[in-house]
Design an enzyme around this catalytic site. Structure first.
Site, PDB file in Angstrom:
ATOM      1  N   HIS A   1     -24.457  25.849  30.664  1.00  0.00           N
ATOM      2  CA  HIS A   1     -23.877  26.287  31.415  1.00  0.00           C
ATOM      3  C   HIS A   1     -23.815  25.048  32.644  1.00  0.00           C
ATOM      4  CE1 HIS A   1     -22.728  28.797  35.258  1.00  0.00           C
ATOM      5  NE2 HIS A   1     -22.170  29.828  34.369  1.00  0.00           N
TER       6      HIS A   1
ATOM      7  N   ARG B   1      -9.681  -5.957  17.958  1.00  0.00           N
ATOM      8  CA  ARG B   1      -9.006  -6.739  17.018  1.00  0.00           C
ATOM      9  C   ARG B   1      -9.525  -8.093  17.146  1.00  0.00           C
ATOM     10  NH1 ARG B   1      -5.285  -3.977  13.640  1.00  0.00           N
ATOM     11  NH2 ARG B   1      -5.115  -1.992  14.777  1.00  0.00           N
TER      12      ARG B   1
ATOM     13  N   ASP C   1       6.058   1.357   6.425  1.00  0.00           N
ATOM     14  CA  ASP C   1       4.689   1.062   6.362  1.00  0.00           C
ATOM     15  C   ASP C   1       4.184   1.905   5.470  1.00  0.00           C
ATOM     16  OD1 ASP C   1       2.250  -0.071   6.771  1.00  0.00           O
ATOM     17  OD2 ASP C   1       1.947   0.798   8.719  1.00  0.00           O
TER      18      ASP C   1
ATOM     19  N   ASP D   1       4.565  -6.128   3.886  1.00  0.00           N
ATOM     20  CA  ASP D   1       3.844  -5.095   4.888  1.00  0.00           C
ATOM     21  C   ASP D   1       3.996  -5.531   6.422  1.00  0.00           C
ATOM     22  OD1 ASP D   1       2.761  -2.518   5.547  1.00  0.00           O
ATOM     23  OD2 ASP D   1       0.557  -3.587   5.037  1.00  0.00           O
TER      24      ASP D   1
ATOM     25  N   SER E   1      -3.433  -5.621  11.402  1.00  0.00           N
ATOM     26  CA  SER E   1      -4.223  -6.342  10.203  1.00  0.00           C
ATOM     27  C   SER E   1      -4.021  -5.667   8.739  1.00  0.00           C
ATOM     28  CB  SER E   1      -5.756  -5.553  10.605  1.00  0.00           C
ATOM     29  OG  SER E   1      -6.053  -6.013  11.927  1.00  0.00           O
TER      30      SER E   1
ATOM     31  N   GLU F   1      -5.226   1.375   2.452  1.00  0.00           N
ATOM     32  CA  GLU F   1      -5.015   0.027   3.561  1.00  0.00           C
ATOM     33  C   GLU F   1      -5.242   0.623   5.130  1.00  0.00           C
ATOM     34  OE1 GLU F   1      -3.133  -2.412   6.370  1.00  0.00           O
ATOM     35  OE2 GLU F   1      -2.677  -0.484   5.998  1.00  0.00           O
ATOM     36  N   GLU F   2      -4.764   2.020   5.166  1.00  0.00           N
ATOM     37  CA  GLU F   2      -4.766   2.353   6.678  1.00  0.00           C
ATOM     38  C   GLU F   2      -6.177   2.970   6.862  1.00  0.00           C
ATOM     39  OE1 GLU F   2      -2.540   1.785   8.689  1.00  0.00           O
ATOM     40  OE2 GLU F   2      -0.339   2.133   7.280  1.00  0.00           O
TER      41      GLU F   2
ATOM     42  N   ASP G   1      -0.474   4.176   0.768  1.00  0.00           N
ATOM     43  CA  ASP G   1      -1.135   5.412   1.693  1.00  0.00           C
ATOM     44  C   ASP G   1      -0.295   5.163   3.101  1.00  0.00           C
ATOM     45  OD1 ASP G   1      -2.390   2.782   2.245  1.00  0.00           O
ATOM     46  OD2 ASP G   1      -3.954   3.855   3.426  1.00  0.00           O
TER      47      ASP G   1
ATOM     48  N   HIS H   1       3.179   4.029  12.648  1.00  0.00           N
ATOM     49  CA  HIS H   1       2.111   4.993  13.024  1.00  0.00           C
ATOM     50  C   HIS H   1       2.487   5.977  13.908  1.00  0.00           C
ATOM     51  CE1 HIS H   1      -1.321   1.705  11.587  1.00  0.00           C
ATOM     52  NE2 HIS H   1      -0.116   1.629  10.681  1.00  0.00           N
TER      53      HIS H   1
ATOM     54  N   HIS I   1       0.953  -1.483  -0.107  1.00  0.00           N
ATOM     55  CA  HIS I   1      -0.132  -0.177   0.082  1.00  0.00           C
ATOM     56  C   HIS I   1       0.724   1.204   0.104  1.00  0.00           C
ATOM     57  CE1 HIS I   1       0.382   0.852   4.411  1.00  0.00           C
ATOM     58  NE2 HIS I   1       0.377  -0.373   4.510  1.00  0.00           N
TER      59      HIS I   1
HETATM   60  N1  BES Z   1       1.459  -2.966   8.113  1.00  0.00           N
HETATM   61  C1  BES Z   1       0.182  -2.738   8.911  1.00  0.00           C
HETATM   62  C2  BES Z   1      -0.092  -3.903   9.590  1.00  0.00           C
HETATM   63  C3  BES Z   1       1.003  -4.611  10.540  1.00  0.00           C
HETATM   64  C4  BES Z   1       1.769  -4.093  11.385  1.00  0.00           C
HETATM   65  C5  BES Z   1       1.389  -6.089  10.059  1.00  0.00           C
HETATM   66  C6  BES Z   1       2.867  -4.654  12.193  1.00  0.00           C
HETATM   67  C7  BES Z   1       2.517  -6.610  10.668  1.00  0.00           C
HETATM   68  C8  BES Z   1       3.017  -6.044  11.670  1.00  0.00           C
HETATM   69  C9  BES Z   1      -0.916  -2.290   8.184  1.00  0.00           C
HETATM   70  O1  BES Z   1      -0.399  -1.010   7.417  1.00  0.00           O
HETATM   71  C10 BES Z   1      -1.612  -1.499   9.382  1.00  0.00           C
HETATM   72  O2  BES Z   1      -1.334  -0.760   9.929  1.00  0.00           O
HETATM   73  N2  BES Z   1      -2.907  -1.975   9.336  1.00  0.00           N
HETATM   74  C11 BES Z   1      -4.055  -1.180  10.166  1.00  0.00           C
HETATM   75  C12 BES Z   1      -5.360  -1.658   9.344  1.00  0.00           C
HETATM   76  C13 BES Z   1      -6.341  -0.873   9.797  1.00  0.00           C
HETATM   77  C14 BES Z   1      -6.517   0.373   9.676  1.00  0.00           C
HETATM   78  C15 BES Z   1      -7.546  -1.567   9.016  1.00  0.00           C
HETATM   79  C16 BES Z   1      -3.923  -1.610  11.450  1.00  0.00           C
HETATM   80  O3  BES Z   1      -3.365  -2.735  11.918  1.00  0.00           O
HETATM   81  O4  BES Z   1      -4.315  -0.905  12.372  1.00  0.00           O
HETATM   82 MN    MN Z   2       1.140  -1.620   6.293  1.00  0.00          MN
HETATM   83 MN    MN Z   3      -0.075   0.588   8.858  1.00  0.00          MN
END
Ligand code: BES
Ligand code: MN
Ligand code: MN
Length: 456
Positions: free
Chosen positions: A214, A330, A120, A181, A401, A154-155, A89, A429, A87
């Site tokens: 108030h 999750r 990422d 990823d 995810s 994706e994000e 983004d 992130h 991805h």
């Molecule tokens: N690459 C990550 C997911 C990930 C992180 C896999 C660490 C393995 C190790 C992906 O970009 C991500 O951050 N996904 C989001 C998805 C969500 C917003 C639907 C997440 O996991 O928060």
């Molecule tokens: Mn990712």
């Molecule tokens: Mn991510």
């Protein structure tokens, strides 16, 4: 003997890195409306390079959100086909003042490249594309048939790609998917990720009075939606992190004894993890489960923010009319997003205090996935990784995810090889996201050797 493609990659590495920096300068933050054009620019950047290196049928596929990038090269008769995914983004860069160098000015420091998206996932997408370029330029062809599909949402849940995969499976026909990823379990340790958690992302909005009031005149008589929300949140989990929604654990499939045994032999030091990665006084979570089980194989619930009310500097005496909480869960196999959201929603509605209205909305969701490891592509991957890293591969799950990976399996019948090169402390992130430069280099080499091996 090193393959010609490996030599090409080595000779062109400085240029590969410069190109990655140019991609990282584009602030393709998918969730922010003001960055919509930047997302398109990042997509077009990928299109231009894919065309340049000789991939065919390259172009954007429009969605209701940010475009997909597609390309293919299907001239290896009799060889398997790979669907390469990543991805372009990224997550928002805030809080900006915690970055040591600006998030969209990629900067090299202590063997790392710092930027939002460095690992990422733009850096890993770039490793995939540069592996393809190396193979193409060194050999004049690719060792197997290749389709590439990159997304820009994706994000934010990946709705566009999910619709495309569900509606046009024939356009993505391949024997397996290659996803870069994910991360190594530890520095220098070749890793394949074989499981991801799914998720539901929700907003809970609570409304009390018809307008802000108030707090002196009405405090004592008017309901306060923040306090009501606090009561709701307090009933979602107990002190040990056990989720209190009735039936929520019913569909949780525990990891097999073999998998649990393998996790026990991973080089994991809980104290080091607490101190250097988390940086908190203690770790929390369900009693009776290890950290790896709690983060990889158990459902969890988190609160991300509570917008509303007065958050400016100083004091304002007000009872806000409404309050909101962003709450996600999750999920692990075999929980389904639809059923989990239904349970979450009805439980929140049931525990809502009297005097306020509650609305529970689903922003996005995705399935958990578990990948079988007894196929020849995983075998090829471990062989390639051993050559490049000099070690046996470890198989791990991840708590994160990637919503589309489950769909590759369900809609396309493709197992995914999740070969990623991030490190646990890459700050994805978060402020000061980085890609370890050695991992960018070895990542390209691993992908080259994997595609050669997987071609048979
Ligand atoms: N690459 C990550 C997911 C990930 C992180 C896999 C660490 C393995 C190790 C992906 O970009 C991500 O951050 N996904 C989001 C998805 C969500 C917003 C639907 C997440 O996991 O928060
Ligand atoms: Mn990712
Ligand atoms: Mn991510």
């Amino acid at each position: 003997m090193a393959s010609k493609a490996l030599v090409f990659a080595e000779q062109n590495h400085a240029r590969f890195l410069d190109e990655l920096k140019a991609l990282l300068r584009i602030p393709s933050v998918s969730t922010l409306p003001e960055n919509k054009e930047d997302c398109r620019k990042a997509a077009e950047f990928l299109v231009a390079d894919l065309k340049k290196i000789g991939i065919e049928n390259v172009g954007l596929i429009e969605t209701e959100g940010h475009p997909l990038v597609y390309g293919d090269w299907l001239h290896a008769a009799g060889k398997p086909t790979v669907l390469i995914y990543g991805h372009y983004d990224v997550q928002p860069a805030e809080p900006l003042d915690e970055w040591l160098s600006p998030p969209f000015e990629p900067t090299e420091r202590n063997g790392n490249l710092y930027a939002r998206g460095a690992v990422d996932d733009k850096g890993q997408v770039w490793a995939q594309i540069k592996a393809l370029e190396s193979l193409m330029k060194a050999d004049g062809k690719l060792p197997m048939n290749v389709r590439v599909l990159f997304e820009g949402e994706e994000e934010v849940g990946g709705e566009g790609i999910a619709n495309y995969v569900a509606s046009k499976p024939a356009n993505l026909k391949a024997d397996f998917a290659l996803v870069s990823d994910t991360e190594l379990f530890a520095p220098g340790l070749p890793t394949l990720c074989v499981g991801l958690r799914g998720m539901i992302y929700t907003e809970v909005e609570v409304r009390g009075a018809k307008t802000d009031l108030h707090s002196g005149m009405y405090g004592g008589a008017a309901p306060n939606p923040f306090v009501s929300l606090a009561h709701i949140i307090a009933k979602l989990k107990d002190e040990d992190g056990k989720i209190l929604i009735p039936g929520i654990y019913d569909n949780v499939i525990p990891p097999s004894p073999e998998e649990l045994k393998a996790w026990k032999s991973l080089p994991f030091d809980e104290e080091h993890y607490r101190e250097t990665e988390v940086g908190s006084k203690v770790l929390v979570g369900e009693k009776g489960y290890s950290v790896l089980e709690r983060t990889w194989a158990r459902p969890t619930l988190e609160v991300h923010g509570m917008p509303g009310g007065f958050i400016g500097a100083g004091a304002k005496t007000v009872i806000p009319a409404k309050a909101m909480a962003k709450i996600s869960m999750r999920l692990v196999p075999d929980m389904t997003p639809a059923k989990t959201f239904e349970m979450f929603k009805s439980y929140v509605e049931k525990i809502a205090p009297v005097g306020v209205d509650v609305e529970v909305r689903l922003l996005h969701s995705g399935d958990a996935c578990l990948i079988g490891v007894d196929n020849k592509y995983v075998q090829a991957a471990t062989k390639a990784l051993h050559e490049v890293w000099g070690k046996d591969t470890v198989f791990i799950r991840s708590g994160g995810s990637i919503p589309i990976v489950g769909d590759f399996d369900r809609h396309l019948g493709q197992p995914s090889v999740m070969m990623g090169f991030g490190l646990p402390d890459d700050n994805i992130h978060a402020p000061n996201e980085k890609f370890h430069l050695k991992n960018f280099e070895l990542g390209i080499q691993s992908l080259i050797r994997f595609l050669e091996e997987a071609a048979g």
